[in-house]
Design a protein around this motif. Sequence first.
Motif, PDB file in Angstrom:
ATOM      1  N   GLN A 133      -1.758 -11.830  -2.186  1.00 45.27           N
ATOM      2  CA  GLN A 133      -1.999 -10.718  -3.105  1.00 45.27           C
ATOM      3  C   GLN A 133      -2.761  -9.561  -2.437  1.00 45.27           C
ATOM      4  O   GLN A 133      -2.782  -8.445  -2.953  1.00 45.27           O
ATOM      5  N   THR A 134      -3.376  -9.822  -1.274  1.00 43.35           N
ATOM      6  CA  THR A 134      -4.141  -8.769  -0.597  1.00 43.35           C
ATOM      7  C   THR A 134      -3.271  -7.931   0.336  1.00 43.35           C
ATOM      8  O   THR A 134      -3.755  -6.954   0.904  1.00 43.35           O
ATOM      9  N   TYR A 135      -2.010  -8.307   0.515  1.00 43.83           N
ATOM     10  CA  TYR A 135      -1.163  -7.624   1.483  1.00 43.83           C
ATOM     11  C   TYR A 135      -0.836  -6.210   1.016  1.00 43.83           C
ATOM     12  O   TYR A 135      -0.375  -5.994  -0.106  1.00 43.83           O
ATOM     13  N   ASP A 136      -1.088  -5.250   1.905  1.00 42.71           N
ATOM     14  CA  ASP A 136      -0.777  -3.838   1.656  1.00 42.71           C
ATOM     15  C   ASP A 136       0.177  -3.384   2.753  1.00 42.71           C
ATOM     16  O   ASP A 136      -0.216  -3.197   3.907  1.00 42.71           O
ATOM     17  N   GLU A 137       1.436  -3.210   2.400  1.00 42.46           N
ATOM     18  CA  GLU A 137       2.460  -2.899   3.397  1.00 42.46           C
ATOM     19  C   GLU A 137       2.199  -1.565   4.079  1.00 42.46           C
ATOM     20  O   GLU A 137       2.369  -1.434   5.299  1.00 42.46           O
ATOM     21  N   GLU A 138       1.756  -0.581   3.318  1.00 41.71           N
ATOM     22  CA  GLU A 138       1.505   0.748   3.903  1.00 41.71           C
ATOM     23  C   GLU A 138       0.369   0.682   4.923  1.00 41.71           C
ATOM     24  O   GLU A 138       0.465   1.240   6.020  1.00 41.71           O
ATOM     25  N   ASP A 139      -0.705  -0.026   4.559  1.00 38.04           N
ATOM     26  CA  ASP A 139      -1.850  -0.143   5.463  1.00 38.04           C
ATOM     27  C   ASP A 139      -1.465  -0.916   6.724  1.00 38.04           C
ATOM     28  O   ASP A 139      -1.853  -0.546   7.842  1.00 38.04           O
ATOM     29  N   PHE A 140      -0.681  -1.987   6.542  1.00 43.45           N
ATOM     30  CA  PHE A 140      -0.243  -2.781   7.690  1.00 43.45           C
ATOM     31  C   PHE A 140       0.612  -1.939   8.632  1.00 43.45           C
ATOM     32  O   PHE A 140       0.407  -1.961   9.855  1.00 43.45           O
ATOM     33  N   SER A 141       1.570  -1.211   8.081  1.00 44.57           N
ATOM     34  CA  SER A 141       2.463  -0.394   8.907  1.00 44.57           C
ATOM     35  C   SER A 141       1.677   0.653   9.691  1.00 44.57           C
ATOM     36  O   SER A 141       1.946   0.897  10.877  1.00 44.57           O
ATOM     37  N   LYS A 142       0.690   1.242   9.040  1.00 40.27           N
ATOM     38  CA  LYS A 142      -0.126   2.267   9.692  1.00 40.27           C
ATOM     39  C   LYS A 142      -0.867   1.682  10.898  1.00 40.27           C
ATOM     40  O   LYS A 142      -0.869   2.256  11.994  1.00 40.27           O
ATOM     41  N   LYS A 143      -1.462   0.513  10.707  1.00 42.87           N
ATOM     42  CA  LYS A 143      -2.285  -0.084  11.774  1.00 42.87           C
ATOM     43  C   LYS A 143      -1.433  -0.648  12.903  1.00 42.87           C
ATOM     44  O   LYS A 143      -1.761  -0.470  14.084  1.00 42.87           O
ATOM     45  N   ILE A 144      -0.349  -1.313  12.560  1.00 40.38           N
ATOM     46  CA  ILE A 144       0.484  -1.892  13.616  1.00 40.38           C
ATOM     47  C   ILE A 144       1.148  -0.793  14.438  1.00 40.38           C
ATOM     48  O   ILE A 144       1.266  -0.900  15.667  1.00 40.38           O
ATOM     49  N   ASN A 145       1.548   0.298  13.779  1.00 36.50           N
ATOM     50  CA  ASN A 145       2.161   1.420  14.504  1.00 36.50           C
ATOM     51  C   ASN A 145       1.147   2.109  15.413  1.00 36.50           C
ATOM     52  O   ASN A 145       1.499   2.566  16.510  1.00 36.50           O
ATOM     53  N   GLY A 147     -11.170  -4.270  15.223  1.00 25.96           N
ATOM     54  CA  GLY A 147     -11.335  -4.714  13.833  1.00 25.96           C
ATOM     55  C   GLY A 147     -10.026  -5.034  13.143  1.00 25.96           C
ATOM     56  O   GLY A 147     -10.020  -5.656  12.071  1.00 25.96           O
ATOM     57  N   TYR A 148      -8.898  -4.629  13.753  1.00 31.75           N
ATOM     58  CA  TYR A 148      -7.594  -4.904  13.154  1.00 31.75           C
ATOM     59  C   TYR A 148      -7.157  -6.357  13.371  1.00 31.75           C
ATOM     60  O   TYR A 148      -6.251  -6.832  12.677  1.00 31.75           O
ATOM     61  N   ILE A 149      -7.764  -7.040  14.354  1.00 30.35           N
ATOM     62  CA  ILE A 149      -7.280  -8.374  14.725  1.00 30.35           C
ATOM     63  C   ILE A 149      -7.283  -9.309  13.521  1.00 30.35           C
ATOM     64  O   ILE A 149      -6.298 -10.013  13.259  1.00 30.35           O
ATOM     65  N   LYS A 150      -8.387  -9.330  12.783  1.00 23.55           N
ATOM     66  CA  LYS A 150      -8.474 -10.198  11.604  1.00 23.55           C
ATOM     67  C   LYS A 150      -7.358  -9.895  10.612  1.00 23.55           C
ATOM     68  O   LYS A 150      -6.693 -10.799  10.098  1.00 23.55           O
ATOM     69  N   GLU A 151      -7.174  -8.604  10.333  1.00 22.35           N
ATOM     70  CA  GLU A 151      -6.167  -8.206   9.351  1.00 22.35           C
ATOM     71  C   GLU A 151      -4.756  -8.535   9.837  1.00 22.35           C
ATOM     72  O   GLU A 151      -3.905  -8.963   9.050  1.00 22.35           O
ATOM     73  N   LEU A 152      -4.528  -8.349  11.132  1.00 21.20           N
ATOM     74  CA  LEU A 152      -3.203  -8.658  11.674  1.00 21.20           C
ATOM     75  C   LEU A 152      -2.919 -10.150  11.616  1.00 21.20           C
ATOM     76  O   LEU A 152      -1.797 -10.578  11.299  1.00 21.20           O
ATOM     77  N   GLU A 153      -3.919 -10.974  11.909  1.00 19.90           N
ATOM     78  CA  GLU A 153      -3.734 -12.427  11.834  1.00 19.90           C
ATOM     79  C   GLU A 153      -3.536 -12.861  10.381  1.00 19.90           C
ATOM     80  O   GLU A 153      -2.754 -13.782  10.105  1.00 19.90           O
ATOM     81  N   TRP A 154      -4.246 -12.233   9.461  1.00 18.78           N
ATOM     82  CA  TRP A 154      -4.056 -12.516   8.032  1.00 18.78           C
ATOM     83  C   TRP A 154      -2.604 -12.208   7.638  1.00 18.78           C
ATOM     84  O   TRP A 154      -1.944 -13.007   6.967  1.00 18.78           O
ATOM     85  N   THR A 155      -2.133 -11.035   8.074  1.00 19.05           N
ATOM     86  CA  THR A 155      -0.756 -10.634   7.757  1.00 19.05           C
ATOM     87  C   THR A 155       0.249 -11.566   8.420  1.00 19.05           C
ATOM     88  O   THR A 155       1.290 -11.898   7.829  1.00 19.05           O
ATOM     89  N   GLU A 156      -0.050 -12.023   9.644  1.00 23.02           N
ATOM     90  CA  GLU A 156       0.846 -12.958  10.322  1.00 23.02           C
ATOM     91  C   GLU A 156       0.981 -14.243   9.501  1.00 23.02           C
ATOM     92  O   GLU A 156       2.081 -14.797   9.376  1.00 23.02           O
ATOM     93  N   GLU A 157      -0.123 -14.727   8.937  1.00 25.70           N
ATOM     94  CA  GLU A 157      -0.064 -15.929   8.104  1.00 25.70           C
ATOM     95  C   GLU A 157       0.834 -15.706   6.890  1.00 25.70           C
ATOM     96  O   GLU A 157       1.610 -16.585   6.497  1.00 25.70           O
ATOM     97  N   ILE A 158       0.752 -14.525   6.308  1.00 23.71           N
ATOM     98  CA  ILE A 158       1.605 -14.188   5.157  1.00 23.71           C
ATOM     99  C   ILE A 158       3.080 -14.184   5.565  1.00 23.71           C
ATOM    100  O   ILE A 158       3.936 -14.758   4.882  1.00 23.71           O
ATOM    101  N   PHE A 159       3.378 -13.538   6.684  1.00 24.28           N
ATOM    102  CA  PHE A 159       4.775 -13.446   7.139  1.00 24.28           C
ATOM    103  C   PHE A 159       5.319 -14.828   7.528  1.00 24.28           C
ATOM    104  O   PHE A 159       6.501 -15.115   7.312  1.00 24.28           O
TER     105      PHE A 159
END
Length: 659
Positions: free
Chosen positions: A99-111, A256-268
């Motif tokens: 429920q915490t996944y934000d696609e726009e925020d993820f795309s911004k950071k990964i790009n 600081g993105y590492i945590k969020e990216l790993e969280w998103t990886e778990e979701i994917f």
Amino acid sequence: MEKVTLLSDKKNQERLLQAVQGIHAVEIRDLFQELENNQWVDTYFPERLIVDNKKEVSALSHQLADIRTAVQFIEHHGEKTQKKKHLKRFELSLQELEQTYDEEDFSKKINEVLRLKKQWEKLTEQRQMVENEEIWLNNWQNLTVSPAAFCSQTTTLVIGTVNSKNAELFKKEIAKIKGAYLEEINASPTTVYFAYVVLQSEYSRVEEIANRYGFVKEDYSYENIPRQQLNITKQRLQEINKQQKQLSASIGTCSGYIKELEWTEEIFLARMEREAVKDHLIHTPYLIFIQGWVGSEEKQELIQSLQSVRLSEEVYLNFEKPTEKEIVEEVPTKLKNHPIVAPFEMLTEMYSLPKYQEVDPTPWMTPFYLVFFGMMVADIGYGLLMFLGAFMLQKFIIMPREIQRFIKFFEILAIPSIIWGFIYSSFFGLALPKTVFGVHLPFPLLSTTDDVNTILILSVIFGLIQILVGLFIAAKEQLKRKAYIEAVSDGFAWQGILLGILFILLGMMIIKNNAFVYLGSALAIISALCILVIPIFQSSSKVKGLAKGAYQLYGLTGYIGDLVSYTRLMALGISGGSIGAAFNMLVAFMPFAARFSLGILLIIALHALNMFLTLLSAYVHGARLQYVEFFGKFYTGGGRTFKPLKTVEKYVNINHKRK
């Protein structure tokens, strides 16, 4: 296991699969396997849709690859002063995770990270080119002219290299030509760098000599002389290094993105698991139909999970018992045991899971494994270290479930290790004191030096008990199948022979009572006759039946070998303690000063080695006794592993019961 059926509106597909996935308790059936109990699919769903989720799977795969690339890039190239914080393992529900996944925020950071990566790669490529250029110019820096500026209508300046072995001969040959001048510019152990000026009229002759000696021409594409160009190149290299340092600082700000990216990886990863089962389901233009296997005790969890996502009113849910054909062909095996016994399931899994209706050997095996492991380790100190280490790890660190189970396994095994340590009176190889504050202690109950024969006999007795239990289980399983004759020949008769021999030995050597001898002889003879005679009645040919019975009776030699195998309990228990005592003695012989300096480090290292080898031996040999001497009496295995729809749990543990 029960078969669960779920029918719902197609719009609920993702929420429904997420609810099922979140409890890790339902294995999704492939409704398109060619099984007899799937024939109804064509009858009732002739207009089903073909699911093509290759696009979604491909997109998820690319996103997962981008995440892993981005995390590795930040770790390796981010500024060293920036701390890289990874996602610390903890527990949460699947709904809370997603429920915490934000696609726009993820795309911004990964790009942003991938853009920095491209810049870094471009600079790295430029740096490599400039470094190669610097190395090349270094070799030619003694050349004081530029070949392009020196050449004229009558002369040509050529530069190149020759192998050092041919250099002297090459120079002598060129020196013979009056219209050519050769100069050595530089040299390395393998290569000599030359420049020569030659008249146009002699050019072809010099070129023939150069080819003969392996002269390799070099192109000089700069207007400046090599030394000037080298200074320019070094300045360019400094500028690239400066740019890379600035870029490294920018990369570091992404730590600081590492945590969020790993969280998103778990979701994917969780989504990938759901995508993988979608082709097992039936899709119609408006409905989705799911079937699976769920444990009877997890039914309520599934119902509650559907209620938690407000799907209980929108999903048709049905449970039914598996048919006999499904039990034979398809139903998976999921072990369910007491929390103390559950960690020992991994031993059963390493061997083979039981078939669906076969006995689970884990609870029968566990008490014996506890005793055997403790008997082979048999040290209070080692046991305490095991217990405290396992306890602290579980108390302060949330680990992946399989590691948790492994740690719990050794925490439980620490208890019998400590108990047997008291029996043998061993604490890191040292004997326990005889008295404490004037109180006389009874330890050792068994001395590893004076009671070796007693320990040997005790090991064989433990083995005999386990074999008798294995034969009892074999007979019990045959009785459950109503195979009464097989229960006698496979279990009770062998128990009778072994007990008969035991009574004979007791009567002759210990109790000195002929009644025990006669009782044992009668029991052994009757049991042996059962093994010999039963195949005669079961076989159409009496001769073949007699031969089969005689061959089965010859199997008694195998039981003798099995009992001898249990003597390793004595051997390993004594050897571990003896090695520990030898290490203590070794340090005790050291001078006083060395004993309390180098000796402390030495004793820690030696006992750590002995503890590792002792635990490894106890683990391996304890398992071997179960697999060969115990399981072989009653257990077949070959069950299919229960594979529920679940999450990968790479970084977090999913717990739908979390409060």
